[in-house]
Design a protein around this motif. Structure first.
Motif, PDB file in Angstrom:
ATOM      1  N   TYR A  27       5.389  -0.249  -4.570  1.00 29.95           N
ATOM      2  CA  TYR A  27       5.922   0.697  -3.592  1.00 29.95           C
ATOM      3  C   TYR A  27       7.002   0.050  -2.733  1.00 29.95           C
ATOM      4  N   CYS A  28       8.041   0.825  -2.478  1.00 31.59           N
ATOM      5  CA  CYS A  28       9.133   0.385  -1.613  1.00 31.59           C
ATOM      6  C   CYS A  28       8.569   0.048  -0.234  1.00 31.59           C
ATOM      7  N   LYS A  29       8.958  -1.097   0.299  1.00 30.13           N
ATOM      8  CA  LYS A  29       8.412  -1.537   1.591  1.00 30.13           C
ATOM      9  C   LYS A  29       8.880  -0.644   2.741  1.00 30.13           C
ATOM     10  N   ARG A  30       9.970   0.096   2.522  1.00 27.74           N
ATOM     11  CA  ARG A  30      10.521   0.912   3.594  1.00 27.74           C
ATOM     12  C   ARG A  30      10.012   2.366   3.535  1.00 27.74           C
ATOM     13  N   CYS A  31      10.149   2.984   2.359  1.00 27.34           N
ATOM     14  CA  CYS A  31       9.848   4.427   2.281  1.00 27.34           C
ATOM     15  C   CYS A  31       8.612   4.759   1.457  1.00 27.34           C
ATOM     16  N   PHE A  32       8.036   3.751   0.770  1.00 17.88           N
ATOM     17  CA  PHE A  32       6.815   3.918  -0.034  1.00 17.88           C
ATOM     18  C   PHE A  32       7.004   4.766  -1.293  1.00 17.88           C
TER      19      PHE A  32
ATOM     20  N   ILE B 244      16.893   4.299  -3.555  1.00 17.18           N
ATOM     21  CA  ILE B 244      17.404   5.237  -2.538  1.00 17.18           C
ATOM     22  C   ILE B 244      17.614   4.496  -1.209  1.00 17.18           C
ATOM     23  N   CYS B 245      16.635   3.664  -0.828  1.00 21.32           N
ATOM     24  CA  CYS B 245      16.782   2.885   0.410  1.00 21.32           C
ATOM     25  C   CYS B 245      17.913   1.863   0.299  1.00 21.32           C
ATOM     26  N   SER B 246      18.208   1.408  -0.944  1.00 22.97           N
ATOM     27  CA  SER B 246      19.277   0.413  -1.110  1.00 22.97           C
ATOM     28  C   SER B 246      20.662   1.045  -1.150  1.00 22.97           C
TER      29      SER B 246
HETATM   30 ZN    ZN Z   1      12.617   3.196  -0.383  1.00 17.66          ZN
END
Ligand code: ZN
Length: 198
Positions: free
Chosen positions: A56-61, A71-73
């Motif tokens: 899981y993405c550490k920012r948005c999960f 997407i966060c990148s």
């Molecule tokens: Zn993310």
């Protein structure tokens, strides 16, 4: 039941998958048995590779290969607008619609007292933290239009409104009781464009 432990083991594992009953599991197991070895191994390897590479993405999960999802990148997307969804599959559905250029936040479920899922089981604390840390101007609540989705949206509104950001919810173009995950592209596009204050 077959006196063939390797077959029984595979059927048992397949039966654990959603929507797969014993008969389908048996059919799939025999299908896999008849496949050339390389083909069957490709399936097994892709499961192992997915489990090893994706977390899981550490920012948005959302799901991600690496620490942060694509997407966060993406620097072209706006931090000002966050879309809160229940599951990673909802991100995929909304991305397919293609109009949203902000970031997502995956809650990993919805509030459901009957299943023992309260706000603390979801990624709500993390959402509030993000809203405060980034210069968030709007949060879009994109939970399904059903009892659990509504309860989750109301709880989020209660937590987010005091922070002074604009709060909206996807428009009612979405049929009541239907899943965002399965909604078609046009419906989601309209729901996003017609979102209203919540
Ligand atoms: Zn993310």
């Amino acid at each position: 039941m077959y006196q063939i432990p390797a077959m029984t083991k595979l059927i048992n594992e397949l039966t654990k998958l959603p929507t797969i009953g014993p008969k389908t599991a048996q059919r799939l197991a025999f299908y896999l048995f008849k496949l050339p070895k390389e083909e069957a191994c490709k399936l097994a390897e892709s499961i192992v590779e997915m489990k090893e590479k994706i977390s899981y993405c550490k920012r948005c999960f959302n799901i991600a290969e690496g620490e942060i999802c694509y997407i966060c990148s993406d620097e072209k997307r706006s931090d000002n607008i966050l879309c809160a969804v229940a599951e990673c599959q909802d991100v995929i559905a909304l991305e397919r619609a293609g109009s949203f250029k902000g970031r997502y936040h995956v809650l990993h479920g919805v509030i459901s007292p009957i299943d023992g899922i309260g706000p603390s089981e979801l990624k709500i604390k993390e959402l509030i933290k993000r809203i405060k840390e980034y210069s968030t101007k709007e949060v879009i609540l994109a939970t399904n239009y059903d009892i659990k989705g509504d309860a989750t949206a109301l709880y989020l509104a209660h937590e987010i409104k005091p922070l002074g950001v604009r709060l909206t919810r996807l428009a009612y173009g979405l049929p009541v009781g239907s899943d965002i995950e399965y909604a078609d592209k046009t419906t989601l596009l309209k729901a996003m464009e017609g979102r209203r204050e919540f």
